[in-house]
Write a protein that holds these residues in place. Sequence first.
Motif, PDB file in Angstrom:
ATOM      1  N   PHE A  50     102.046 -31.231  27.643  1.00  0.00           N
ATOM      2  CA  PHE A  50     102.148 -32.431  28.466  1.00  0.00           C
ATOM      3  C   PHE A  50     100.897 -33.306  28.380  1.00  0.00           C
ATOM      4  O   PHE A  50     100.749 -34.267  29.120  1.00  0.00           O
ATOM      5  N   GLU A  51      99.999 -32.952  27.441  1.00  0.00           N
ATOM      6  CA  GLU A  51      98.818 -33.750  27.118  1.00  0.00           C
ATOM      7  C   GLU A  51      97.973 -34.038  28.348  1.00  0.00           C
ATOM      8  O   GLU A  51      97.615 -35.177  28.645  1.00  0.00           O
ATOM      9  N   ILE A  52      97.654 -32.957  29.083  1.00  0.00           N
ATOM     10  CA  ILE A  52      96.834 -33.064  30.281  1.00  0.00           C
ATOM     11  C   ILE A  52      95.409 -32.655  29.929  1.00  0.00           C
ATOM     12  O   ILE A  52      95.171 -31.527  29.513  1.00  0.00           O
ATOM     13  N   ASP A  57      93.606 -32.861  22.492  1.00  0.00           N
ATOM     14  CA  ASP A  57      92.644 -33.681  21.757  1.00  0.00           C
ATOM     15  C   ASP A  57      93.166 -35.103  21.562  1.00  0.00           C
ATOM     16  O   ASP A  57      92.572 -35.893  20.832  1.00  0.00           O
ATOM     17  N   LYS A  58      94.262 -35.434  22.212  1.00  0.00           N
ATOM     18  CA  LYS A  58      94.817 -36.780  22.092  1.00  0.00           C
ATOM     19  C   LYS A  58      93.793 -37.810  22.548  1.00  0.00           C
ATOM     20  O   LYS A  58      93.166 -37.675  23.594  1.00  0.00           O
ATOM     21  N   GLY A  59      93.624 -38.842  21.732  1.00  0.00           N
ATOM     22  CA  GLY A  59      92.666 -39.892  22.051  1.00  0.00           C
ATOM     23  C   GLY A  59      91.297 -39.685  21.445  1.00  0.00           C
ATOM     24  O   GLY A  59      90.465 -40.601  21.448  1.00  0.00           O
ATOM     25  N   ILE A  94      93.392 -39.700  17.639  1.00  0.00           N
ATOM     26  CA  ILE A  94      94.444 -38.693  17.515  1.00  0.00           C
ATOM     27  C   ILE A  94      95.606 -39.041  18.440  1.00  0.00           C
ATOM     28  O   ILE A  94      95.424 -39.252  19.635  1.00  0.00           O
ATOM     29  N   SER A  95      96.790 -39.101  17.860  1.00  0.00           N
ATOM     30  CA  SER A  95      98.008 -39.321  18.633  1.00  0.00           C
ATOM     31  C   SER A  95      98.681 -37.998  18.975  1.00  0.00           C
ATOM     32  O   SER A  95      99.207 -37.819  20.067  1.00  0.00           O
ATOM     33  N   VAL A 106      96.394 -42.868  15.092  1.00  0.00           N
ATOM     34  CA  VAL A 106      96.935 -44.196  15.371  1.00  0.00           C
ATOM     35  C   VAL A 106      95.791 -45.189  15.485  1.00  0.00           C
ATOM     36  O   VAL A 106      94.687 -44.851  15.935  1.00  0.00           O
ATOM     37  N   VAL A 107      96.046 -46.400  15.041  1.00  0.00           N
ATOM     38  CA  VAL A 107      95.066 -47.472  15.152  1.00  0.00           C
ATOM     39  C   VAL A 107      95.812 -48.786  15.353  1.00  0.00           C
ATOM     40  O   VAL A 107      96.948 -48.943  14.890  1.00  0.00           O
TER      41      VAL A 107
END
Length: 369
Positions: A50-52, A57-59, A94-95, A106-107
């Motif tokens: 859930f990308e909490i 490492d998202k972002g 990182i997406s 992503v950019v």
Amino acid sequence: MSHASTKTRNGAETYESRGRRRASKARRWLVAVVCVGLLGAIAWPVMSYFEIPPFTDKGDPISYGKIDNKPGAQQKPADSKTLMPTGPAADFKISSTLGNGTHVGVVKITGKKSGFTGKVWVWAPKEYDDPKYEKSGFPVLIALPGGPGFPNNYWMDNNLKLESSISKWAEEGKGKPFLLAMPVLNPKPDDGGLYWDGSDIPGQPKMGTWLTEDVPDLMRQNFRTIKSRDGWAFMGSSSGGFAGLKAVLKHPDKFKAVIASGPDIVPDSRLWNGHPKEKAENNPEVLSKQLIAAKGPDVYLAFQYGTKETSVIPKVNKYIATYGNKGPIHTHLEVIQGGRHNAVTYVKGMDASSMQWISEQIEGPTPSP
């Protein structure tokens, strides 16, 4: 060893070793630590899914290789076919992260040639970091979505398994280890069925230039690629299939192959109204006639549709009957039994034959000697 006395409820006095009490306390702490560890082990994948933060490492910033713009600083390629990254390096974030440790980045960029500002998702297979390929160029597959095509490109979604499938196909010898570029297809949501046909429609954002110039430039700036068209292909579904098909036919000097899944065959956006000349210039049927008359260069068009796509089947069949395997136009058809007009169906078709067919026409990478 010292002892401490305590009294029971009936007044009897008992004795307990302080060492024994310390051992008991240590056991309780150990149990607590183990429980916390187990809870953490259970929670980590859930929180990560859930990308909490901080379980994802998202972002985080990500680079796909060293890019040094100083004169003479670039590594020499393994062969004359390879183009090393030209820079400047894009500010990728990182997406998502795949199970094999590779990352979708992503950019957001403003295309120098189109002037359009939009997002591009990218992915490199694990072979890209293999030392034996460190000086080799990799083929690029520009993957286009159907549907709105904005603000996201659904091919970046790991649940569709495009990235992991490309890895699997490469391991099985069924496909090249493609670099993926996944740009937005449209400049805004397709409210009321409005879309841009992946084209430079007069008075509209230059989406054709965005897809065929700016996105490839981004890949050349940040990745080791193939100089010639032999390392460049499109894939897409529905309206994205049309855009990819049209791009290859309109620019056969730049792109060699496409997987067009459930595609439209002719441009039909209402934004073409009043612009018949420009519309014809972006019509795959017209472009096919011109390419056959010019006798090349050769292009490789892999079509896919599911047997449930009743509105798509006759259009694709008519195109293949009219232009397929005539002169420089080489065609392949994958019919997906029970398949419908969706991305899941089309990944199955790529697995069955389409990916292998276009990979046989595409260059790279070449291991270093």
